[in-house]
Motif scaffolding. Structure first.
Motif, mmCIF file in Angstrom:
data_model
loop_
_atom_site.group_PDB
_atom_site.id
_atom_site.type_symbol
_atom_site.label_atom_id
_atom_site.label_comp_id
_atom_site.label_asym_id
_atom_site.label_seq_id
_atom_site.Cartn_x
_atom_site.Cartn_y
_atom_site.Cartn_z
ATOM 1 N N GLY B 83 0.808 -1.215 0.000
ATOM 2 C CA GLY B 83 0.000 0.000 0.000
ATOM 3 C C GLY B 83 0.840 1.263 0.000
ATOM 4 O O GLY B 83 0.417 2.290 -0.521
ATOM 5 N N MET B 88 -1.773 -2.515 -5.441
ATOM 6 C CA MET B 88 -2.219 -3.633 -6.279
ATOM 7 C C MET B 88 -3.662 -3.434 -6.729
ATOM 8 O O MET B 88 -4.512 -2.968 -5.971
ATOM 9 C CB MET B 88 -2.082 -4.949 -5.508
ATOM 10 C CG MET B 88 -2.560 -6.143 -6.292
ATOM 11 S SD MET B 88 -1.434 -7.555 -6.222
ATOM 12 C CE MET B 88 -2.216 -8.648 -7.403
ATOM 13 N N GLN B 106 -12.851 3.857 2.307
ATOM 14 C CA GLN B 106 -11.937 2.796 1.882
ATOM 15 C C GLN B 106 -10.657 3.348 1.270
ATOM 16 O O GLN B 106 -9.582 2.775 1.451
ATOM 17 C CB GLN B 106 -12.649 1.854 0.900
ATOM 18 C CG GLN B 106 -13.765 1.096 1.595
ATOM 19 C CD GLN B 106 -14.370 -0.007 0.731
ATOM 20 O OE1 GLN B 106 -13.685 -0.908 0.298
ATOM 21 N NE2 GLN B 106 -15.669 0.073 0.499
ATOM 22 N N VAL B 107 -10.777 4.461 0.528
ATOM 23 C CA VAL B 107 -9.560 5.060 -0.036
ATOM 24 C C VAL B 107 -8.757 5.716 1.084
ATOM 25 O O VAL B 107 -7.533 5.577 1.158
ATOM 26 C CB VAL B 107 -9.903 6.070 -1.154
ATOM 27 C CG1 VAL B 107 -8.644 6.738 -1.669
ATOM 28 C CG2 VAL B 107 -10.631 5.370 -2.287
ATOM 29 N N GLU B 109 -8.549 4.887 4.030
ATOM 30 C CA GLU B 109 -7.929 3.906 4.922
ATOM 31 C C GLU B 109 -6.473 3.632 4.548
ATOM 32 O O GLU B 109 -5.624 3.464 5.419
ATOM 33 C CB GLU B 109 -8.736 2.602 4.886
ATOM 34 C CG GLU B 109 -8.284 1.627 5.946
ATOM 35 C CD GLU B 109 -9.183 0.404 6.043
ATOM 36 O OE1 GLU B 109 -9.687 -0.028 4.997
ATOM 37 O OE2 GLU B 109 -9.370 -0.089 7.159
ATOM 38 N N THR B 110 -6.197 3.606 3.223
ATOM 39 C CA THR B 110 -4.806 3.402 2.795
ATOM 40 C C THR B 110 -3.902 4.433 3.453
ATOM 41 O O THR B 110 -2.814 4.131 3.943
ATOM 42 C CB THR B 110 -4.699 3.549 1.265
ATOM 43 O OG1 THR B 110 -5.693 2.746 0.654
ATOM 44 C CG2 THR B 110 -3.324 3.147 0.778
ATOM 45 N N VAL B 159 -10.640 1.132 -6.842
ATOM 46 C CA VAL B 159 -9.565 0.227 -6.431
ATOM 47 C C VAL B 159 -8.206 0.835 -6.805
ATOM 48 O O VAL B 159 -7.254 0.806 -6.019
ATOM 49 C CB VAL B 159 -9.738 -1.162 -7.084
ATOM 50 C CG1 VAL B 159 -8.571 -2.068 -6.736
ATOM 51 C CG2 VAL B 159 -11.035 -1.804 -6.629
ATOM 52 N N MET B 162 -7.327 3.594 -4.432
ATOM 53 C CA MET B 162 -6.817 3.044 -3.182
ATOM 54 C C MET B 162 -5.361 2.656 -3.320
ATOM 55 O O MET B 162 -4.554 2.850 -2.402
ATOM 56 C CB MET B 162 -7.620 1.790 -2.814
ATOM 57 C CG MET B 162 -8.813 2.066 -1.947
ATOM 58 S SD MET B 162 -10.011 0.740 -2.024
ATOM 59 C CE MET B 162 -9.079 -0.603 -1.492
#
Lengths: 269, 517, 314
Positions: B83, B88, B106-107, B109-110, B159, B162
């Motif tokens: 990350g 990935m 969710q983004v 969180e990275t 995705v 992220m």
């Protein structure tokens, strides 16, 4: 695999006990011998005697008949009605029929078998048949939901489409293509419902809504033992272990079957 | 300095060797394409770099990322690396996001995982920036969106956002566009190429599709059975020397020989076919909305012709197919087969082959029973001779009829599906994405088989596919479908070289192409 | 969200109406008429006629159903024939034992099952997981009323930590809670065994989802992925089971009351059955079904809270 063998061994042991009891029991359970009452386990009476002096080992053998018969017939009722309903609902997904079947199922889920038994007993009086009907009715939505859920995902498979292209109707497809592919799931769920049936039957006879005296049943034996528990704990111990080990055996056999047939099966607890 | 270098990597899972001596490298700003068919080990190579391997896997060799040995890192060091240094992107965007969390969370969180001191507001701001970079502007796609409110292509952008939120030095994309439509695929590939340029990032692009990779990779590695068989520059198609590479290029642009000339009589006539779906009501008492999946579609197929139907997902081609097969009612129009409406009498003249070689057969029946199922239409059982003949004609043997379907590979299953379609000697075979799930070399064989069968039995094909290269290879004429309507129709070669409708032009421009050999 | 809630309220209302019809119909199918049924074989004709009058049995079926339902809506469940006092009052007293018992048991079930299930899932294959799986296998198989008897034997008769039964009333809350402790544990342990297993398998299922892999690729540890992502998704099947379990706990409470001589709904309804007090039976059953339906409604709303896909378009 180990759990399947161990579970089957336990189940078969109790089933054999029940079968043998038709022709032979160590003592006659219909003969009362008050003088001999509440004897702790001895070489003569392996599990001791109850408050009427009856041999508890023999009572458990005969009681197994009631438990197993009630639970099996209840599973047969549940499967016999639930599976066709589930297949029909899945075949006509989204139709009025589907809606009625599923709402009906939801409704039955609001009546645990005890409540059904209470209603039936209030009307027709207590009997083992009540227990069968009450548990059987509650089994119907379990099988109907399970079958419908599994069948719905099968209906989207290409092989079902191919069968439709080959001109086959919904009934024929349900029998030829859907049912064989949900059979594993039904067998596993069947053993679980069987074990739940044993537990439910015991509970119903314990509160007097199941088999009536003089028919021996494990739940009834426990109800009789309750007042004597301080005096003669063995009277309460052995019937309880009988229930525990039968249910345990069936559950282990069910888990083992699932692992042997298909570890990914989704059963309902 | 190379960014990532994999040296002599061998991987085994519970003692079964999966990768053998794999050596690859990716530099800053470089795109490495890794090509292989299913089972070649290309995805596990990628997962080895992140050390996200199935339990029981053990690696030998060296994986060097930014000067550090990945295989020597502890689990917590690996978590710090994932990350931050490597991002990935996965194949299946529909399931790659947590369905119960907003895309913003969710983004963000990275960022929060790797920089725990960042305030939540700050992380959200940076998440919004990452999403905007991935062409999901905040005015249209606010952070509060949930994954189920977005399309597959949009989810793939989330995705990617992220993965690149912390601007990692290396991005690994495992079949990032395989599940997407061709126009979406082109957009995602453009996006990845742009991010590589802007961030001077290395990209390891894994795909089964030669055309996708050769279009954008700087270097290409070909993998087979867990080993790299050949590696070369973007001009690998000129420099290649390994026979497998050559076979792969050849199969990818394979054009089967066909020798039938269509007759003038129409076999299938579709006349202003219309299919509506009722949508769930928006309000309790409001009018239920309708969705027109197939809108006034008319076309015909001549006897002996091979007609292609192309379109992206949701264009109505599946609905139309099902309507032709008589599996869906029409709200308007008629479908005539050999001059008669599709019903019990004429149904026997039409059979179908589906996409998924694994879902097309009842696993509990033997091949003989599977193959003879269409005989239900004739009201009799198939004879042994008929079953044998059908199996032989698709390149299998009569001995196969006593086996169960799980004993066959994907390509063999598709042959059995064709045998099932052939057995009652229909005139029209509907091929619904029939080769889409197959590896290129198998696909070439099946296309040859189809061409051969149409020559021998004078079969007519309706070939439905999202894959333009396949349709181009095997059809005489082609229809292009968009939003329930046929927007263009014409001879295949003409349509592909000189498309007239703007949508067809977009489709053809978006399709990745192989360089001429 | 609102639309979803309205839809749920609609189906809640339908369930209640159908359930009340079913119960009403069950009582109506009684062979002969309810009045002579309740009075038994030796009843005088004029007593039967008087009871018929009192029960309103001379009115039409529809009128009787409507007056039963409207009566219940205003809290009037009718008058018990045996107790000669309003059913609502009697049930009200008894409800304050059965309902708290079921709720305490539900709380215990969740409190035990969640940590145990999560532990087993995180340490899959370890000795902790194995012992959880073994213990829960036993817990599922044990009949709760027998387990209750064993606890009475151990904790009340031998150790004398608890009294063997009876209920001191809520005037003394500590004593009341103490009296409900053993029954609640007896009810909760078997259900907790089931729920812990469901929790474990739901978690393991979600841990194998694609989005968990995505999380790992972002740099989350397995533990972080579990707590932040898997747990909430695993709640969807877990909630379904909790909803079903409440109805089992309520029914179980009625049975367990017998072991501990608790004067709850269970003892009330079994006495009513033996005294043929149909109105009482009908009312208790409806009340229990009502509770089950309401809990399922709450579970439906909880789904929407957990799963945004059910809330409909934003």
């Amino acid at each position: 695999m180990r759990s399947l063998i161990f579970g089957l061994a336990l189940t078969v042991m109790f089933a054999l006990g029940a079968l043998v009891s038709f022709v032979w029991t160590p003592y006659d359970v219909t003969v009362l011998e008050i003088a001999n009452k509440l004897k702790p386990p001895t070489a003569d009476h392996w599990f001791g005697t109850d408050h009427f002096g009856r041999d508890i080992f023999s009572m458990i053998m005969v009681g197994a008949r009631t438990s197993i018969a009630v639970a099996i017939v209840a599973v047969v009722i549940g499967m016999g009605l639930g599976v066709p309903l589930g297949l029909a609902a899945a075949a006509r997904k989204g139709s009025l029929l589907d809606e009625v079947i599923m709402r009906g199922n939801d409704l039955i889920f609001a009546f645990p078998s005890l409540l059904i038994a209470i209603l039936i007993t209030a009307i027709f009086g207590p009997s083992a048949v009540n227990a069968i009907i009450a548990i059987g009715i509650f089994n119907i939505p379990v099988f109907a939901r399970l079958t419908r859920g599994a069948a719905l995902s099968l209906w989207t498979r290409d092989y079902v489409l191919a069968a439709r292209v080959a001109g086959k109707g919904a009934t024929r497809i349900s029998v030829e293509h859907i049912l064989p592919n949900v059979a594993n799931l039904l067998i596993v769920q069947g053993t679980i419902q069987f074990s739940l049936g044993i537990l439910a039957e015991a509970a119903l006879s314990y509160v007097g809504l199941g088999a009536q005296p003089p028919t021996p049943s494990w739940g009834r034996m426990l109800a009789d033992a309750q007042t004597l528990i301080a005096l003669a704990p063995h009277v309460a111990l052995f019937p309880g272990f009988a229930i525990l080990f039968t249910v345990l055996g069936l559950n282990l056999a069910g888990d083992g079957l699932r692992d042997a047939l298909d570890p990914k099966l989704r059963v309902m607890r | 300095m190379t960014l990532l270098s994999i040296e002599n990597l061998s991987l085994s899972i519970r003692g079964t060797p999966i990768l053998r001596d794999v050596s690859l490298s990716v530099g800053h700003g470089e795109i490495l394409g890794v090509i292989g068919e299913s089972g070649s080990g290309k995805s596990l190579t990628a997962f080895s770099v992140l050390q996200l391997l199935p339990s029981g896997a053990s690696c030998e060799g060296r994986i060097n990322l930014l000067g550090e040995d990945v295989l020597a890192k502890s689990e917590s060091a690996l978590c710090a690396m994932r990350g931050r240094d490597v991002g990935m992107v996965f194949q299946e965007p529909m399931t790659a996001l947590n369905p119960v969390q907003t895309i913003g969370a969710q983004v963000a969180e990275t960022i929060l995982i790797h920089e725990p001191d960042t305030s939540k507001v700050d992380a959200m701001k940076r998440a919004a920036h990452a999403l905007t970079r991935c062409e999901l502007p905040q005015d249209k796609f606010p952070l509060s969106r949930y994954p189920h409110e977005m399309s597959g292509g949009q989810r793939q952008r989330v995705v990617i956002a992220m993965a690149i939120a912390l601007q990692p030095k290396l991005l690994i994309a495992d079949e990032p566009t395989t599940a997407l439509d061709v126009t979406t695929q082109a957009e995602i590939l453009d996006l990845l190429a742009r991010l590589v340029r802007e961030d001077d990032m290395g990209l390891m692009l894994i795909s089964h599709d030669l055309a996708v990779v050769t279009d954008m990779a700087h270097r290409i590695a070909i993998m087979k059975n867990g080993a790299v068989v050949e590696e070369g520059g973007a001009d690998l198609h000129r420099t290649m020397s390994h026979p497998y590479t050559k076979a792969l290029f050849k199969a990818s642009s394979h054009q089967p020989d066909r020798n039938v000339t269509p007759q003038d009589t129409p076999l299938l006539q579709v006349q202003s076919a219309t299919r509506d779906y009722t949508l769930p009501r928006k309000s309790l008492f409001g009018q239920a909305d309708k969705f027109r999946a197939v809108d006034n579609v008319s076309f015909q197929i001549k006897r002996g012709e091979s007609l292609g139907l192309v379109g992206e997902s949701g264009c109505g081609k599946s609905t139309l197919t099902r309507a032709i097969l008589g599996l869906e009612p029409l709200q308007g129009g008629t479908i005539l087969l050999d001059g008669q409406p599709v019903g019990p009498e004429v149904r026997r003249k039409m059979q179908v082959v589906f996409q998924d070689p694994y879902g097309s057969f009842n696993p509990r029946h033997k091949v003989a029973r599977l193959v003879s199922e269409p005989f239900h239409l004739l009201g009799r059982k198939a004879t042994e001779a008929e079953i044998d003949e059908a199996l032989i004609s698709v390149g299998l043997t009569p001995a196969d009829k006593t086996k169960y379907i799980h004993e066959f590979s994907g390509g063999q299953r598709q042959r059995i599906a064709i045998a099932r379609a052939l057995i009652i000697k229909p005139e029209l075979i509907v091929l619904d994405e029939a080769v889409s799930a197959l590896d290129v070399s198998i696909r070439a064989q099946i296309l040859d088989l189809l061409a051969d069968l149409s020559d021998r039995f004078g079969l007519t094909y309706l070939f439905i596919s999202h894959d333009l290269s396949v349709v181009r290879a095997i059809t005489d004429r082609c229809l292009v479908m968009q939003s329930g309507k046929i927007v263009e129709e014409g001879d295949t070669e003409h349509l592909f070289t000189a498309p007239s409708h703007p949508y067809t032009q977009t489709l053809i421009a978006a399709a990745p192409t192989l360089p001429d050999l | 969200m609102l639309r979803y809630a309205i839809k749920r309220v609609g189906s809640l209302a339908i369930s209640l109406i159908v359930a009340s019809l079913v119960i009403f119909a069950c009582i109506e199918v009684i062979p002969g008429d309810p009045a002579s049924f309740m009075l038994g074989l030796n009843a005088q004709p004029d007593t039967v006629a008087a009871l018929r009058e009192e029960l309103g049995l001379n009115a039409s079926l529809a009128t009787r159903y409507l007056s039963w339902v409207t009566g219940m809506l205003s809290g009037d469940f009718g008058t018990s024939y045996t107790y000669r006092s309003p059913v609502a009052e009697i049930i009200g007293d008894r409800l304050w034992i059965s309902l708290p018992l079921a709720l305490i048991a539900l709380g215990l079930t969740v409190l035990i099952a969640f940590p145990v299930g999560i532990l087993a899932a995180t340490k899959r294959g370890s000795w902790a997981d194995m012992s959880v799986m073994g213990a829960t296998q036993l817990g599922i198989a044990i009949p709760n009323f027998w387990f209750a008897m064993l606890m009475v034997l151990l904790f009340a008769i031998n150790l004398r930590w608890f009294s063997a039964g009876g209920f001191p009333g809520w005037e003394n809350p500590a004593a009341a809670l103490k009296a409900l402790t053993l029954p609640a544990i007896a009810l909760a342990l078997p259900q907790a065994s089931i729920l812990a297993r469901v929790m474990r398998s739901a978690l393991l299922d979600t841990l194998s989802e694609d989005y968990i892999r995505t999380c790992r690729a972002k740099g989350l540890t397995q533990r972080q992925a579990l707590w932040r992502h898997a747990l909430r998704n695993a709640m969807i099947p877990v909630l379904t089971i909790i909803g079903l379990q409440f109805s089992f706990l309520l029914a179980g409470a009625i049975i367990i009351e017998n072991v501990f001589y608790l004067p709850g709904l269970g003892r009330l309804v079994f006495q009513a059955i033996s005294q043929r007090d149909l109105i009482m039976v009908e009312s208790v059953v409806f009340l229990l079904v009502f509770a089950v339906i309401m809990v399922n409604f709450a579970v439906d709303l909880a789904y929407a809270w957990v799963d945004p896909r059910l809330r409909g378009r934003a």
